[in-house]
Design a protein around this motif. Structure first.
Motif, mmCIF file in Angstrom:
data_model
loop_
_atom_site.group_PDB
_atom_site.id
_atom_site.type_symbol
_atom_site.label_atom_id
_atom_site.label_comp_id
_atom_site.label_asym_id
_atom_site.label_seq_id
_atom_site.Cartn_x
_atom_site.Cartn_y
_atom_site.Cartn_z
ATOM 1 N N VAL A 54 -17.618 -42.452 53.002
ATOM 2 C CA VAL A 54 -17.001 -41.565 52.258
ATOM 3 C C VAL A 54 -17.133 -42.274 50.905
ATOM 4 O O VAL A 54 -17.846 -41.369 49.950
ATOM 5 C CB VAL A 54 -16.280 -40.465 52.791
ATOM 6 N N MET A 55 -16.241 -43.325 50.767
ATOM 7 C CA MET A 55 -16.152 -43.609 49.505
ATOM 8 C C MET A 55 -17.275 -44.726 48.853
ATOM 9 O O MET A 55 -17.980 -44.754 47.897
ATOM 10 C CB MET A 55 -15.232 -45.280 49.836
ATOM 11 N N GLY A 56 -18.687 -45.151 50.191
ATOM 12 C CA GLY A 56 -19.679 -45.260 49.282
ATOM 13 C C GLY A 56 -20.524 -44.122 49.004
ATOM 14 O O GLY A 56 -20.587 -44.385 48.162
ATOM 15 N N MET A 57 -20.820 -42.815 50.040
ATOM 16 C CA MET A 57 -21.370 -41.925 49.351
ATOM 17 C C MET A 57 -20.562 -40.983 48.206
ATOM 18 O O MET A 57 -22.053 -40.900 47.163
ATOM 19 C CB MET A 57 -21.246 -41.202 50.786
ATOM 20 N N ALA A 58 -19.554 -41.414 47.639
ATOM 21 C CA ALA A 58 -19.319 -40.705 46.656
ATOM 22 C C ALA A 58 -19.751 -41.160 45.243
ATOM 23 O O ALA A 58 -20.500 -40.335 44.128
ATOM 24 C CB ALA A 58 -17.583 -41.073 46.373
ATOM 25 N N PRO A 59 -20.418 -42.680 44.843
ATOM 26 C CA PRO A 59 -20.932 -42.944 43.444
ATOM 27 C C PRO A 59 -22.351 -42.365 43.561
ATOM 28 O O PRO A 59 -22.321 -42.087 41.902
ATOM 29 C CB PRO A 59 -21.054 -44.160 43.673
ATOM 30 N N TYR A 60 -22.953 -41.876 44.683
ATOM 31 C CA TYR A 60 -24.276 -41.321 44.403
ATOM 32 C C TYR A 60 -24.248 -39.465 43.807
ATOM 33 O O TYR A 60 -25.268 -38.550 44.011
ATOM 34 C CB TYR A 60 -24.579 -41.381 44.944
ATOM 35 N N GLY A 61 -22.705 -39.209 43.336
ATOM 36 C CA GLY A 61 -22.406 -37.668 43.180
ATOM 37 C C GLY A 61 -21.726 -37.833 42.293
ATOM 38 O O GLY A 61 -21.195 -38.741 41.577
ATOM 39 N N GLU A 62 -21.300 -36.815 41.847
ATOM 40 C CA GLU A 62 -20.370 -36.117 40.891
ATOM 41 C C GLU A 62 -18.875 -35.037 41.379
ATOM 42 O O GLU A 62 -19.779 -34.081 41.968
ATOM 43 C CB GLU A 62 -20.872 -35.231 39.732
ATOM 44 N N PRO A 63 -18.676 -35.303 40.775
ATOM 45 C CA PRO A 63 -16.818 -34.406 41.175
ATOM 46 C C PRO A 63 -17.186 -32.797 40.699
ATOM 47 O O PRO A 63 -16.548 -32.644 39.848
ATOM 48 C CB PRO A 63 -16.165 -35.235 41.002
ATOM 49 N N LYS A 64 -17.896 -32.679 41.192
ATOM 50 C CA LYS A 64 -18.300 -31.104 40.828
ATOM 51 C C LYS A 64 -16.724 -29.733 41.456
ATOM 52 O O LYS A 64 -17.142 -28.481 40.623
ATOM 53 C CB LYS A 64 -19.785 -30.647 41.349
ATOM 54 N N TYR A 65 -16.998 -30.750 42.041
ATOM 55 C CA TYR A 65 -15.886 -29.869 42.876
ATOM 56 C C TYR A 65 -14.389 -29.893 43.850
ATOM 57 O O TYR A 65 -14.188 -29.887 44.831
ATOM 58 C CB TYR A 65 -16.470 -29.832 45.287
ATOM 59 N N LEU A 66 -14.428 -30.577 42.259
ATOM 60 C CA LEU A 66 -13.132 -31.017 41.680
ATOM 61 C C LEU A 66 -11.680 -29.641 42.314
ATOM 62 O O LEU A 66 -11.139 -29.770 42.581
ATOM 63 C CB LEU A 66 -12.541 -31.780 40.917
ATOM 64 N N ASP A 67 -12.358 -28.748 41.613
ATOM 65 C CA ASP A 67 -11.030 -27.896 41.468
ATOM 66 C C ASP A 67 -11.168 -27.232 42.513
ATOM 67 O O ASP A 67 -9.835 -26.170 42.740
ATOM 68 C CB ASP A 67 -11.707 -26.916 40.260
ATOM 69 N N LYS A 68 -12.486 -26.743 43.267
ATOM 70 C CA LYS A 68 -11.438 -26.808 44.921
ATOM 71 C C LYS A 68 -11.199 -27.459 45.659
ATOM 72 O O LYS A 68 -10.637 -27.634 46.552
ATOM 73 C CB LYS A 68 -13.395 -26.782 45.277
#
Length: 591
Positions: free
Chosen positions: A201-215
């Protein structure tokens, strides 16, 4: 003075550690000997190794100490099962079967397995074992302490202060409100195995944006000091053996990712070893991007919570040295932010920060806080496992009729290895005592040239057979670390020795070492001549030959297997993959 055997067992990553007169002599996870990844059984083989390394028998051990208190843990499981009845009936039934027949009677099991008097068997609280595994291994005389994991007996997070021989954990969070279990719920949602796939999960995270942080924030009530109260209407782990989250969680984040499906986004590309592109490629790419954004969101939330915890602890204590332990302490991105944002100047995390390290912590707690023995040990390296001589390696190679070459001169051995690396060969590197903890740190490593971006695909395709988003680590000479990574003083950070800090790669260096630059960052290992002279010499020689004192380093194992232990393990992994050269001790084995 005393000889103490520490044990961790029956959850995951069972281990044993031997401490003599306050000094660590040996430590190893059971999986390295049993070859069962994350082996949780009683660590009989690891115990045998520790005794063998110390040159003693079990009768020479003064005390055996277990890393947690089983009756308190059973109380938590029992009360939770009753509190969630009837939903928790399956958990209750399983608990009765496993605990009443096995796990509850740890003292009897230890007596039976090791034939030792019951009055020599001790127990240590789970989070105190974590805290001790960090502070008593650190160079600090006084430090703040923060332990964060899934759950021990009841505790999930503990804060405190340690000085001299004393550790005092003053504040805690309790089950079910757990940062480790929150991260594990997202690990399962993203299609990975709990207690195994969190680093994915930690390795996958840099390929995304924290768009769901509010959720993610909707799942809890979060305080300024980092403490939080999870809203349990989204989770099942208190009463389910199989599922960590429920339908409310799915309504919030969408359908779970199917396990073992190919993960690819625009930034990862579609590696050749995935085969032909599917007809619905664009649809799958968009779906994967959604999951990358969820991974980024939970990673960002965990970072924020840990930073808040550390910042409040620093303000409370006024101290600038921090010791961390527990599984969440392996989140090396969060560790970087602690150093940048909280007021702590130095961070110590020992390499086996999860439950395996509890065996070391329990033994050191007994030595120092209970028996009052003076501190005389600092863990400067991770090489506490078993070593195999050149004679043992040669005996194995001859017995299997394996062609090999003995290179007695170390400079020649290093030069030959450097030549292979420069020619884009992938090296199996088996040297000295194997590492304690989940990281390969230059004794059981697969090595390659970091200057070629294609080495990521080459190593993944030929050897690791793993996901393309997983990063490879840079091993770098300590004195060169600040030339490549944007964290002042990183060469002096203890956690960087153990590959426990992810730092930005300087912009001008990202094209120099693309194979170990993960979206502009690297989980580096600083290498010192004093603690691993042969590995240091290899990186130094590679630097002299190429101008880049860095090697690409990944653990010496195939996907789903423990890191290799013996020369036989090393050779069989070498043969089962497409590595080009095996360097085992002073022996070279070519394909």
């Amino acid at each position: 003075m005393s000889t103490i055997l520490g044990l961790s067992a029956f959850y995951h990553d069972s281990s044993a550690a031997l401490v003599r007169d306050g000094v660590l002599i040996a430590a190893a996870e059971e999986e390295r000997f049993s070859r069962k990844k994350h082996d949780h059984d009683f660590p009989s083989l690891a115990v045998d190794f520790c005794l063998r390394q110390a040159g003693i028998g079990i009768q020479d051990v003064d005390y055996i100490v277990f890393y947690e208190k089983p009756f308190t843990k059973f109380e938590r499981i029992f009360q939770t099962s009753l509190g969630t009845f009837p939903r928790g009936v399956a958990v209750f039934r399983a608990a009765m079967q496993t605990w009443l027949l096995d796990k509850l009677w740890i003292k009897a099991i230890i007596r039976e397995k090791l034939n030792i008097d019951r009055d020599r068997i001790m127990f240590c609280d789970h989070h105190l074992s974590h805290a001790a595994s960090s502070f008593y291994c650190s160079p600090f005389e006084k430090a703040a302490v923060l332990t964060v994991d899934g759950v021990g007996e009841w505790t999930t997070t503990a804060k405190g202060v340690a000085a001299g021989n004393e550790i005092h954990l003053q504040n805690e969070m309790r089950f079910p409100h757990s940062l480790g279990l929150l991260y594990s719920a997202f690990t399962a949602f993203l299609g990975f195995e709990v207690n195994e796939g969190e680093y994915k999960v930690m390795g996958m995270a840099p390929y995304g944006e924290p768009k769901y942080l509010d959720k993610v924030w909707q799942l809890m009530d979060l305080a300024e000091d980092g403490s939080f109260h999870l809203k349990m209407e989204y989770f099942k782990y208190p009463y389910s053996l199989k599922n960590t989250y429920n339908r409310n969680f799915v309504k919030l984040f969408g359908k779970p990712r199917t396990p073992e499906t190919h993960f690819f986004t625009k930034n990862t590309g579609f590696p050749s070893y995935f085969g032909a592109k599917p007809g619905n490629y664009n649809e799958l790419e968009a779906e994967n991007q959604h999951y990358a954004d969820i991974a980024s969101s939970i990673q960002k939330a965990v970072e924020e919570i840990v930073v808040r915890m550390a910042r409040s602890l620093q303000k409370e204590t006024g101290l600038t040295d921090l010791c961390m332990a527990g599984g969440v302490a392996l989140n090396s991105v969060a560790n970087f932010r602690i150093l940048k944002e909280t007021g702590f100047k130095r961070l110590y995390i020992q390499p086996g920060a999860g439950d395996g390290g509890g065996a070391i912590g329990a033994a050191l707690h007994l030595a120092h806080q209970v028996l009052g023995e003076p501190r005389r040990f600092v863990m400067q390296h991770a090489y506490w496992g078993e070593e195999f001589s050149d004679e043992q390696a040669a005996e194995f190679l001859r017995s299997e009729n394996i062609p090999h070459e003995l290179v007695k001169n170390e400079d020649d051995l290093v030069a030959r290895t450097v030549d292979a690396l420069k020619n884009k060969k992938v090296i199996g590197w088996h040297q000295g005592r194997f590492e304690f903890g989940p990281r390969a740190l230059g004794c059981r490593s697969i090595l390659a040239d970091p200057r070629s971006a294609e080495m990521k695909d080459i190593v993944n395709t030929k050897i690791k057979f793993r996901e393309p988003y997983r990063p490879f680590a840079p091993s770098i000479l300590a004195e060169a670390a600040e030339d490549y990574f944007d964290l002042p003083g990183i060469s002096k950070q203890e956690a960087a020795k153990f590959m426990l800090i992810v730092a930005p790669v300087k912009k001008e260096k990202q094209e120099v070492i693309p194979a170990v630059s993960h979206m502009g960052t690297g989980r580096l290992q600083t290498v010192f001549k004093e603690t691993n002279p042969r590995y240091y010499k290899l990186i130094q020689a590679f630097g002299q030959a190429t101008g880049v004192p860095v090697l690409m380093n990944t653990s010496y194992n195939l996907r789903g297997e423990p890191i290799v232990t013996t020369p036989a393990n090393a050779y069989r992994t070498f043969k089962a993959s497409e590595m080009d050269l095996l360097v085992v001790g002073n022996h070279l084995v070519w394909k």
